[in-house]
Design a protein around this motif. Structure first.
Motif, PDB file in Angstrom:
ATOM      1  N   UNK A  44      62.082 -53.803 -11.055  1.00  0.00           N
ATOM      2  CA  UNK A  44      60.759 -53.328 -11.455  1.00  0.00           C
ATOM      3  C   UNK A  44      60.036 -54.456 -12.192  1.00  0.00           C
ATOM      4  N   UNK A  45      58.733 -54.372 -12.198  1.00  0.00           N
ATOM      5  CA  UNK A  45      57.908 -55.335 -12.915  1.00  0.00           C
ATOM      6  C   UNK A  45      56.462 -54.893 -12.820  1.00  0.00           C
ATOM      7  N   UNK A  46      55.823 -54.714 -13.965  1.00  0.00           N
ATOM      8  CA  UNK A  46      54.471 -54.157 -13.936  1.00  0.00           C
ATOM      9  C   UNK A  46      54.527 -52.770 -13.342  1.00  0.00           C
ATOM     10  N   UNK A  47      53.680 -52.488 -12.381  1.00  0.00           N
ATOM     11  CA  UNK A  47      53.715 -51.195 -11.701  1.00  0.00           C
ATOM     12  C   UNK A  47      54.406 -51.280 -10.363  1.00  0.00           C
ATOM     13  N   UNK A  48      55.318 -52.234 -10.236  1.00  0.00           N
ATOM     14  CA  UNK A  48      55.955 -52.508  -8.953  1.00  0.00           C
ATOM     15  C   UNK A  48      57.429 -52.118  -8.971  1.00  0.00           C
ATOM     16  N   UNK A  49      57.861 -51.484  -7.867  1.00  0.00           N
ATOM     17  CA  UNK A  49      59.261 -51.139  -7.646  1.00  0.00           C
ATOM     18  C   UNK A  49      59.686 -51.772  -6.335  1.00  0.00           C
ATOM     19  N   UNK A  50      60.827 -52.510  -6.361  1.00  0.00           N
ATOM     20  CA  UNK A  50      61.344 -53.153  -5.152  1.00  0.00           C
ATOM     21  C   UNK A  50      62.774 -52.695  -4.891  1.00  0.00           C
ATOM     22  N   UNK A  51      63.060 -52.360  -3.639  1.00  0.00           N
ATOM     23  CA  UNK A  51      64.425 -52.063  -3.212  1.00  0.00           C
ATOM     24  C   UNK A  51      64.766 -53.073  -2.123  1.00  0.00           C
ATOM     25  N   UNK A  52      65.713 -53.964  -2.448  1.00  0.00           N
ATOM     26  CA  UNK A  52      66.089 -55.058  -1.554  1.00  0.00           C
ATOM     27  C   UNK A  52      67.526 -54.864  -1.095  1.00  0.00           C
ATOM     28  N   UNK A  84      53.166 -48.553  -0.132  1.00  0.00           N
ATOM     29  CA  UNK A  84      54.525 -48.904   0.261  1.00  0.00           C
ATOM     30  C   UNK A  84      54.457 -49.960   1.353  1.00  0.00           C
ATOM     31  N   UNK A  85      55.215 -51.047   1.188  1.00  0.00           N
ATOM     32  CA  UNK A  85      55.184 -52.123   2.170  1.00  0.00           C
ATOM     33  C   UNK A  85      56.581 -52.677   2.413  1.00  0.00           C
ATOM     34  N   UNK A  86      56.716 -53.409   3.514  1.00  0.00           N
ATOM     35  CA  UNK A  86      57.989 -54.044   3.875  1.00  0.00           C
ATOM     36  C   UNK A  86      57.784 -55.535   4.030  1.00  0.00           C
ATOM     37  N   UNK A  87      58.795 -56.312   3.628  1.00  0.00           N
ATOM     38  CA  UNK A  87      58.778 -57.752   3.871  1.00  0.00           C
ATOM     39  C   UNK A  87      60.209 -58.267   3.946  1.00  0.00           C
ATOM     40  N   UNK A  88      60.359 -59.430   4.512  1.00  0.00           N
ATOM     41  CA  UNK A  88      61.654 -60.114   4.579  1.00  0.00           C
ATOM     42  C   UNK A  88      61.604 -61.232   3.548  1.00  0.00           C
ATOM     43  N   UNK A  89      62.433 -61.161   2.513  1.00  0.00           N
ATOM     44  CA  UNK A  89      62.369 -62.140   1.429  1.00  0.00           C
ATOM     45  C   UNK A  89      63.678 -62.195   0.655  1.00  0.00           C
ATOM     46  N   UNK A  90      63.722 -63.055  -0.356  1.00  0.00           N
ATOM     47  CA  UNK A  90      64.923 -63.190  -1.173  1.00  0.00           C
ATOM     48  C   UNK A  90      64.971 -62.077  -2.208  1.00  0.00           C
ATOM     49  N   UNK A  91      66.184 -61.801  -2.686  1.00  0.00           N
ATOM     50  CA  UNK A  91      66.359 -60.736  -3.677  1.00  0.00           C
ATOM     51  C   UNK A  91      65.690 -61.100  -4.985  1.00  0.00           C
ATOM     52  N   UNK A  92      65.885 -62.325  -5.437  1.00  0.00           N
ATOM     53  CA  UNK A  92      65.319 -62.812  -6.699  1.00  0.00           C
ATOM     54  C   UNK A  92      64.896 -64.265  -6.515  1.00  0.00           C
ATOM     55  N   UNK A  98      68.293 -64.154   2.002  1.00  0.00           N
ATOM     56  CA  UNK A  98      67.185 -63.346   2.512  1.00  0.00           C
ATOM     57  C   UNK A  98      67.650 -61.930   2.832  1.00  0.00           C
ATOM     58  N   UNK A  99      66.738 -60.984   2.708  1.00  0.00           N
ATOM     59  CA  UNK A  99      67.058 -59.602   3.016  1.00  0.00           C
ATOM     60  C   UNK A  99      65.807 -58.784   3.262  1.00  0.00           C
ATOM     61  N   UNK A 100      65.995 -57.474   3.420  1.00  0.00           N
ATOM     62  CA  UNK A 100      64.884 -56.558   3.678  1.00  0.00           C
ATOM     63  C   UNK A 100      64.420 -55.957   2.360  1.00  0.00           C
ATOM     64  N   UNK A 101      63.128 -56.035   2.109  1.00  0.00           N
ATOM     65  CA  UNK A 101      62.576 -55.563   0.844  1.00  0.00           C
ATOM     66  C   UNK A 101      61.488 -54.524   1.091  1.00  0.00           C
ATOM     67  N   UNK A 102      61.653 -53.356   0.463  1.00  0.00           N
ATOM     68  CA  UNK A 102      60.610 -52.334   0.475  1.00  0.00           C
ATOM     69  C   UNK A 102      60.018 -52.286  -0.927  1.00  0.00           C
ATOM     70  N   UNK A 103      58.708 -52.372  -1.001  1.00  0.00           N
ATOM     71  CA  UNK A 103      58.018 -52.490  -2.282  1.00  0.00           C
ATOM     72  C   UNK A 103      56.985 -51.383  -2.453  1.00  0.00           C
ATOM     73  N   UNK A 104      57.000 -50.781  -3.643  1.00  0.00           N
ATOM     74  CA  UNK A 104      56.015 -49.753  -3.985  1.00  0.00           C
ATOM     75  C   UNK A 104      55.144 -50.287  -5.118  1.00  0.00           C
ATOM     76  N   UNK A 105      53.846 -50.392  -4.873  1.00  0.00           N
ATOM     77  CA  UNK A 105      52.884 -50.809  -5.898  1.00  0.00           C
ATOM     78  C   UNK A 105      52.131 -49.586  -6.372  1.00  0.00           C
ATOM     79  N   UNK A 106      52.285 -49.273  -7.662  1.00  0.00           N
ATOM     80  CA  UNK A 106      51.759 -48.035  -8.222  1.00  0.00           C
ATOM     81  C   UNK A 106      50.575 -48.258  -9.161  1.00  0.00           C
ATOM     82  N   UNK A 107      49.816 -47.200  -9.375  1.00  0.00           N
ATOM     83  CA  UNK A 107      48.729 -47.239 -10.353  1.00  0.00           C
ATOM     84  C   UNK A 107      49.335 -47.252 -11.751  1.00  0.00           C
TER      85      UNK A 107
END
Length: 197
Positions: free
Chosen positions: A118-126, A170-178, A185-194
């Motif tokens: 998590x960071x700011x209003x962002x949640x990532x599941x990688x 909700x979005x998808x990208x291929x990127x590094x975990x950290x 590299x892996x699969x990342x699903x990201x939620x950007x919230x208000x």
């Protein structure tokens, strides 16, 4: 009253598929019932509630990892200590659990093969799963689309719908975990919230 093995097997299959259909109907109804952020009425009051992101993500992730016996491969990195987001807790739990279930299905067995941040209003599941085929990526969030025959194809669609009803994306990208492990590299699903300021 059935006793023959082949009859018992058939009735078991019917029962399992009936339960699967019931889950699909319930998922569709839950999406239909959930009002979008800002809509009026008592049913929509949750959309104006503020939720402590880190506290909720930690609780949901730990519960999920215990139930799935995957604590050894799940890494939780919280970075939104004072962040309050606009999201119904039960809906956020459903989104996170669905993303974690998908991550678990395609991840490896070593430590940190699933990373929740998590960071700011962002949640990532990688997860460290193989890259998604371009055709799969194109239809990821469409209803009834799935690369698996036993899947309803509603999981990611429902996640996206619940996010949109809370003004999130909700979005998808291929990127590094950290950032400190750019080669993994892996699969990342990201939620950007208000975020509530």
């Amino acid at each position: 009253d059935l006793t023959a093995p082949e009859q018992l097997q058939l009735t078991s299959m019917i029962g399992q598929n009936a339960q699967r259909l019931a889950r699909i109907v319930e998922d569709v109804l839950n999406v239909a019932r959930a009002p979008r952020a800002g809509e009026g009425g008592d049913a929509g009051e949750f959309s104006t509630h503020s939720l402590a992101l880190d506290e909720a993500v930690q609780r949901f992730t730990l519960d999920w990892s215990r139930q799935n016996k995957s604590s050894h491969k799940t890494c939780l990195m919280l970075g939104a200590a004072d962040c309050q987001v606009s999201f119904d807790p039960e809906h956020l739990r459903r989104v996170l659990v669905n993303l974690l279930d998908n991550a678990l299905r395609y991840s490896g067995q070593h430590p940190r093969s699933i990373v929740v941040t998590t960071g700011g209003g962002r949640l990532r599941v990688w997860s460290d799963g193989a890259p998604l085929d371009l055709t799969v990526q194109k239809h990821l969030f469409e209803p009834f689309f799935s690369s698996e025959s036993r899947s309803s194809g509603l999981g990611l669609y429902i996640c996206r719908e619940l996010c949109e009803r809370h003004g999130a994306a909700l979005s998808y990208s291929r990127e590094s975990a950290t950032p400190d492990a750019p080669d993994v590299q892996g699969n990342c699903f990201q939620v950007d919230m208000k975020v509530y300021r």
